[in-house]
Scaffold this active site. Structure first.
Site, PDB file in Angstrom:
ATOM      1  CB  CYS A   1      49.409  29.747  23.097  1.00  0.00           C
ATOM      2  SG  CYS A   1      49.857  31.747  23.056  1.00  0.00           S
TER       3      CYS A   1
ATOM      4  CB  CYS B   1      46.072  30.489  29.059  1.00  0.00           C
ATOM      5  SG  CYS B   1      45.503  31.468  27.380  1.00  0.00           S
TER       6      CYS B   1
ATOM      7  CB  CYS C   1      44.887  36.108  21.765  1.00  0.00           C
ATOM      8  SG  CYS C   1      43.650  35.246  23.336  1.00  0.00           S
TER       9      CYS C   1
ATOM     10  CD  GLN D   1      28.520  33.700  32.852  1.00  0.00           C
ATOM     11  OE1 GLN D   1      29.783  33.658  32.163  1.00  0.00           O
ATOM     12  NE2 GLN D   1      28.575  33.823  34.400  1.00  0.00           N
TER      13      GLN D   1
ATOM     14  CE1 TYR E   1      25.588  40.636  45.468  1.00  0.00           C
ATOM     15  CE2 TYR E   1      24.013  38.101  45.375  1.00  0.00           C
ATOM     16  CZ  TYR E   1      24.847  39.671  45.408  1.00  0.00           C
ATOM     17  OH  TYR E   1      25.207  39.455  47.501  1.00  0.00           O
TER      18      TYR E   1
ATOM     19  CD  GLU F   1      24.163  44.380  38.438  1.00  0.00           C
ATOM     20  OE1 GLU F   1      24.613  44.994  39.024  1.00  0.00           O
ATOM     21  OE2 GLU F   1      23.611  43.174  38.737  1.00  0.00           O
TER      22      GLU F   1
ATOM     23  CG  ASP G   1      26.234  35.385  38.047  1.00  0.00           C
ATOM     24  OD1 ASP G   1      27.191  34.544  38.929  1.00  0.00           O
ATOM     25  OD2 ASP G   1      25.535  35.906  37.745  1.00  0.00           O
TER      26      ASP G   1
ATOM     27  CB  CYS H   1      32.522  33.482  38.363  1.00  0.00           C
ATOM     28  SG  CYS H   1      32.953  34.603  40.133  1.00  0.00           S
TER      29      CYS H   1
END
Length: 439
Positions: free
Chosen positions: A73, A84, A169, A262, A291, A315, A359, A386
């Protein structure tokens, strides 16, 4: 000390931010655009003589690592786009770095070796193999910042409000790229978020005007729904639908108002498969999906536990709950409740369950929620994470409650960045070992 340059030997990769640790005259430097083992000229980007550590960019590579490549890039590099972290690293090298981060966090925060966590040490690639030099175009949601002088879009520089103008991008999915956002004038807007759904033709723009400004006339290369965010962060439909339809795990999912989904197109299937393989749900079992977002795991669990089983999803985001109820309306064995997990779970009166999926947000579930979950005597728990530090902290809390990981998988769902996703499967340790675990 900003602008000072030092020749340093680069040490291990650090958690978060895509940097490695180096030292100069006893002071720690967190160096971006470097790799472990390299000798570089590091230029300080943040810090004073009183700072505990300095941040720096590797502006000259004296001894390159074998995993270093030329960044594909043109907007990647010191002082450029912050989207990134690892454009200068081969795909295999990126996964190696992520594996090193996970190994360190498990050891530091959970006291676990990879073997003790049930992990083979690999970060698994997701998606097909690409030709050398080609970047995976995986990001189905991109938030562009508008440069106020030119009206063009760009992405923020690392730890900065400055905008790096871009004409494309490379990690943006084709569904986003085909809209041609970079070639339009967005004067009057603060930001433009583009969503390109996977498995449907739905495309959505979420526009945030500058205070007092009107929305511009939007003409793009493909049909697109348009919404705006006002100064109170409220969502308003301008044109078309307020949601996109995503396809995963045998269902179509409504995701409204730019809600969580996601962003790698293969992530939902990958994570559902890992969770179901790890939990092995049986007909008639009861399960919690915490969640739960728009209901992805709840739907998959409901199919497996069948009409004799039951799934409760919790949630806190109201629109996500409405979407989940819509998405799973035909399943009589699913109930979705709207509240914070830590608030609602103790009030449900549930004293035991067979299976749990959680999650949690990036900060993790925390000691009190984990304490409550460990008291429900679940046969197995699937923890989707994550953030490796939050995962490791919560694994330590689960250990106090008598649960240990029996398998852990890591997935490279965010190529070119320092992020990755994990799925840990936990089981209770032998009863006699955990009887006094909370004392």
């Amino acid at each position: 000390m900003v602008g000072e340059r030092y020749e340093v030997e680069v040490g291990a990769v650090a958690h978060g931010g895509g940097h490695c640790v180096a030292r100069h005259e006893g002071r720690v430097l967190f160096v971006r655009h470097a790799l472990p083992g390299e000798r570089v000229i590091a230029q300080v980007t943040e810090g004073t003589t009183k700072s505990r550590f300095l941040r720096a960019d590797a502006v000259e590579i004296l001894t390159p690592a074998k995993d270093r490549i030329e960044a594909p890039c043109p907007f990647a590099g010191p002082g450029k786009c912050g989207g990134c972290d690892w454009q200068h690293v081969s795909p295999g090298g990126q996964r190696k770095l992520k594996g090193q981060v996970l190994t360190e966090q498990l050891a530091k925060l959970a006291g676990l070796t990879p073997a003790e966590a049930g992990w083979d040490g690999s970060v698994e690639p997701v998606g097909g193999k690409l030709p050398a030099g080609q970047v995976p175009a995986w990001r189905t949601r991109v938030q562009y910042t508008v440069d106020q002088e030119s009206g063009q879009v760009g992405l923020r520089k690392h730890r900065s409000h400055e905008v790096q103008l871009i004409d494309r991008c490379l990690i943006a999915a084709e569904e986003v790229t085909e809209l041609g956002i970079e070639s339009r004038d967005w004067t009057g807007l603060a930001s433009v978020e583009a969503i390109g759904a996977s498995g449907s033709s739905d495309r959505q723009l979420i526009l945030r005007p500058m205070p007092g400004e009107q929305l511009p006339l939007v003409e793009l290369d493909k049909p697109v729904s348009i919404s705006r965010i006002d100064e109170q962060d409220l969502f308003h439909r301008v044109h078309g639908r307020t949601f996109v339809r995503e396809r995963a795990a045998g269902r179509t999912w409504r995701v409204s108002n730019g809600g969580f989904w996601q962003i790698h197109p293969e992530a939902p299937e990958t994570l559902v498969k890992a969770v179901l393989e790890g939990l092995d749900p049986q007909w008639g079992e009861n399960a919690l999906d915490l969640y739960c977002g728009v209901g992805l795991f709840a739907g998959a669990l409901a199919d497996r536990v069948g009409e004799d089983g039951a799934v409760l999803g919790i949630e806190s985001a109201k629109q996500a709950v409405l979407d989940a109820r819509h998405n799973l309306a035909e399943l009589e064995n699913v109930r979705i409740e709207c509240d914070k997990v830590e608030t609602l779970l103790p009030r449900t009166g549930i004293t035991s369950t067979d299976l749990i999926v959680l999650d949690p947000p990036r900060a993790g579930a925390g000691r009190e929620t984990v304490r409550h979950l460990a008291g429900l005597a679940a046969r197995r728990i699937a923890y989707v994470a994550c953030d490796p530090a939050a995962l490791a902290r919560d694994l330590a809390f689960f250990s106090e409650g008598g649960y240990r990981p029996v398998s852990l998988r890591a997935f490279d769902l965010f190529p070119m960045t320092h992020h990755f996703e994990c799925v840990a499967i936990l089981e209770p340790v032998a009863q006699e070992q955990s009887a006094d675990a909370w004392s």
